[in-house]
Design an enzyme around this catalytic site. Sequence first.
Site, PDB file in Angstrom:
ATOM      1  N   ASP A 153       0.819  -1.227   0.000  1.00 10.79           N
ATOM      2  CA  ASP A 153       0.000   0.000   0.000  1.00 10.79           C
ATOM      3  C   ASP A 153       0.847   1.268   0.000  1.00 10.79           C
ATOM      4  OD1 ASP A 153      -2.311  -1.629   0.242  1.00 10.79           O
ATOM      5  OD2 ASP A 153      -1.945  -1.770   2.394  1.00 10.79           O
TER       6      ASP A 153
ATOM      7  N   ALA B 282      -4.593  -7.704  -3.228  1.00  8.69           N
ATOM      8  CA  ALA B 282      -4.189  -6.337  -2.892  1.00  8.69           C
ATOM      9  C   ALA B 282      -4.931  -5.392  -3.823  1.00  8.69           C
ATOM     10  CB  ALA B 282      -2.691  -6.169  -3.063  1.00  8.69           C
TER      11      ALA B 282
ATOM     12  N   HIS C 221      -4.311  -1.793  -6.024  1.00  6.57           N
ATOM     13  CA  HIS C 221      -3.519  -0.629  -6.400  1.00  6.57           C
ATOM     14  C   HIS C 221      -4.479   0.483  -6.787  1.00  6.57           C
ATOM     15  CE1 HIS C 221      -0.091  -3.026  -6.118  1.00  6.57           C
ATOM     16  NE2 HIS C 221       0.011  -3.459  -7.346  1.00  6.57           N
TER      17      HIS C 221
ATOM     18  N   ARG D 272      -6.117   0.659   8.257  1.00 12.61           N
ATOM     19  CA  ARG D 272      -4.717   0.219   8.287  1.00 12.61           C
ATOM     20  C   ARG D 272      -4.074   0.642   9.599  1.00 12.61           C
ATOM     21  NH1 ARG D 272      -3.859   2.414   2.177  1.00 12.61           N
ATOM     22  NH2 ARG D 272      -4.706   0.599   1.132  1.00 12.61           N
TER      23      ARG D 272
ATOM     24  N   GLY E 182       0.427  13.916  -3.881  1.00 12.60           N
ATOM     25  CA  GLY E 182      -1.022  13.767  -4.065  1.00 12.60           C
ATOM     26  C   GLY E 182      -1.295  12.514  -4.875  1.00 12.60           C
TER      27      GLY E 182
HETATM   28  P1  GDP Z   1      -0.506   0.293  -3.753  1.00 17.70           P
HETATM   29  O1  GDP Z   1      -1.197  -1.013  -3.491  1.00 17.70           O
HETATM   30  O2  GDP Z   1       0.937   0.258  -3.362  1.00 17.70           O
HETATM   31  O3  GDP Z   1      -0.724   0.786  -5.134  1.00 17.70           O
HETATM   32  O4  GDP Z   1      -1.156   1.357  -2.772  1.00 17.70           O
HETATM   33  P2  GDP Z   1      -2.708   1.627  -2.466  1.00 17.70           P
HETATM   34  O5  GDP Z   1      -3.389   1.985  -3.675  1.00 17.70           O
HETATM   35  O6  GDP Z   1      -3.274   0.556  -1.627  1.00 17.70           O
HETATM   36  O7  GDP Z   1      -2.594   2.843  -1.463  1.00 17.70           O
HETATM   37  C1  GDP Z   1      -2.083   4.064  -1.805  1.00 17.70           C
HETATM   38  C2  GDP Z   1      -3.155   5.134  -1.522  1.00 17.70           C
HETATM   39  O8  GDP Z   1      -2.552   6.383  -1.424  1.00 17.70           O
HETATM   40  C3  GDP Z   1      -4.185   5.277  -2.621  1.00 17.70           C
HETATM   41  O9  GDP Z   1      -5.407   5.672  -2.085  1.00 17.70           O
HETATM   42  C4  GDP Z   1      -3.603   6.389  -3.500  1.00 17.70           C
HETATM   43  O10 GDP Z   1      -4.571   7.091  -4.250  1.00 17.70           O
HETATM   44  C5  GDP Z   1      -3.015   7.269  -2.450  1.00 17.70           C
HETATM   45  N1  GDP Z   1      -1.823   8.016  -2.832  1.00 17.70           N
HETATM   46  C6  GDP Z   1      -0.759   7.568  -3.571  1.00 17.70           C
HETATM   47  N2  GDP Z   1       0.197   8.528  -3.593  1.00 17.70           N
HETATM   48  C7  GDP Z   1      -0.278   9.565  -2.856  1.00 17.70           C
HETATM   49  C8  GDP Z   1       0.280  10.832  -2.451  1.00 17.70           C
HETATM   50  O11 GDP Z   1       1.394  11.181  -2.774  1.00 17.70           O
HETATM   51  N3  GDP Z   1      -0.513  11.622  -1.652  1.00 17.70           N
HETATM   52  C9  GDP Z   1      -1.759  11.263  -1.243  1.00 17.70           C
HETATM   53  N4  GDP Z   1      -2.436  12.098  -0.464  1.00 17.70           N
HETATM   54  N5  GDP Z   1      -2.294  10.076  -1.595  1.00 17.70           N
HETATM   55  C10 GDP Z   1      -1.561   9.243  -2.369  1.00 17.70           C
END
Ligand code: GDP
Length: 424
Positions: free
Chosen positions: A13, A39, A41, A306, A415
């Site tokens: 995540d 998982a 993404h 989480r 973001g």
């Molecule tokens: P992944 O499984 O590694 O792709 O991660 P997830 O999707 O489970 O979790 C990452 C979360 O953080 C998601 O809701 C994304 O939209 C959000 N996100 C990713 N990068 C950023 C960031 O730089 N800032 C913010 N505020 N949210 C982010």
Amino acid sequence: MGNTAIVGINWGDEGKGRMVDLLTEDYDIVVRYQGGGNAGHTVINEYGKFALHLLPSGIFRKGVVNILGNGVALDPENLWKEMQEVSGKGVPITPENLKISDRASLLLPWHRELDCLEENRLKDRKYGSTKQGIAPFYSDKYQKKTILAGELLHPEHLKEHLKDLLEWKNLTITGVYGETPIALDDLYAWFDDYCEKIKPFICNTGLFLRDAQNGGKKILFEAQLGALRDLDYGIYPYTTSSNAIAAYAPVGSGLPSAKIDEVIGVVKAYSTCVGEGPFVCEMFGEEAEALRTAGAEYGAKTGRPRRVGPIDLVATRYGVQVQAATNIALTKLDVLSYMEKIPVCTRYVVDGVETDEFPFPTALQNARPVVEYLDGWQCDISGVRRWEELPAAAQRYVTYVEQQIGCRIGYVSVGPERDSIIIR
Ligand code: GDP
């Protein structure tokens, strides 16, 4: 760079989906090389907001070929539902832009059932499985008791193989768990419902990838979970049941001859962990709730809150090492903007001794974090796109982490949207 792997450095995540979605612009092919639909993404782009479970994150880019490699846990039911959901939002999915390896093994209905039965049996000793059948699936794969996707193209052989497998699997379902056996007709019906639908996407992706490599195409290898969930190098047994690390990418993708030129490790600016297992830097109470709320830290697949904590430099340094990361994307820096002082876990105390080495999994139970504080910046940085425009305290945080983990931070994400990124 020709071949790049994007991997998680911590417990998952970290924002891998968001990074792959950004980087796919420069690649011809995106390959998922391990894991299943357990998982999520999260990707936000011009089509909307998506939680991708099995589909590679390059699915949104025109001209990019997405591959589900032989290392994945191919769940036809969930994959088909996900394809429907994503294509329903206007994203084209065809055999031209999605190819499924004929050597990928199928996750079958009983894998999910057995996952639930075993977690229920374990009660409060449970592993925190997402109950998607991943552990029973990989166990069966290594016992050579699953179906390869390519067998769908040989229907008569498939029917016989299924019959044999079911006879064997029902011994466990009835004998070990005392449940009702699965009927062969129900199994055939499930194949008709879902496997027929994905059949047009199945091909020899190894051949496709070799040709692509010879033609100089650029390939992005996408991991599904972080280093600390890797079966061999993670916090066993609270790991996933496959190898998530970059070293496995050539094997699980179907291109064992691939040389990975760059490994981009994704690290969150603080720590999160879904499910069970030791999480040394965990915060509790109001402090944890504030961070969870600021970062919207609820699982993309399960909606589970989480567990959260400060960035764990001990675990992150270890993650960087086992991934052999060459570049880091630090995500969610914007989330820390509300903090006056930012906690960082710099070392562990294990049995009264301070260490900066990540301990053996059993010893993690007795590890305590050493927490230090850096100055916060306390202003909105989500609109910043250039390094020079970041407040000095935010720059210091990034360079401090960089120095502590021993790898350059080339991307700072502020973001969730595709363009909310600072490239250093
Ligand atoms: P992944 O499984 O590694 O792709 O991660 P997830 O999707 O489970 O979790 C990452 C979360 O953080 C998601 O809701 C994304 O939209 C959000 N996100 C990713 N990068 C950023 C960031 O730089 N800032 C913010 N505020 N949210 C982010």
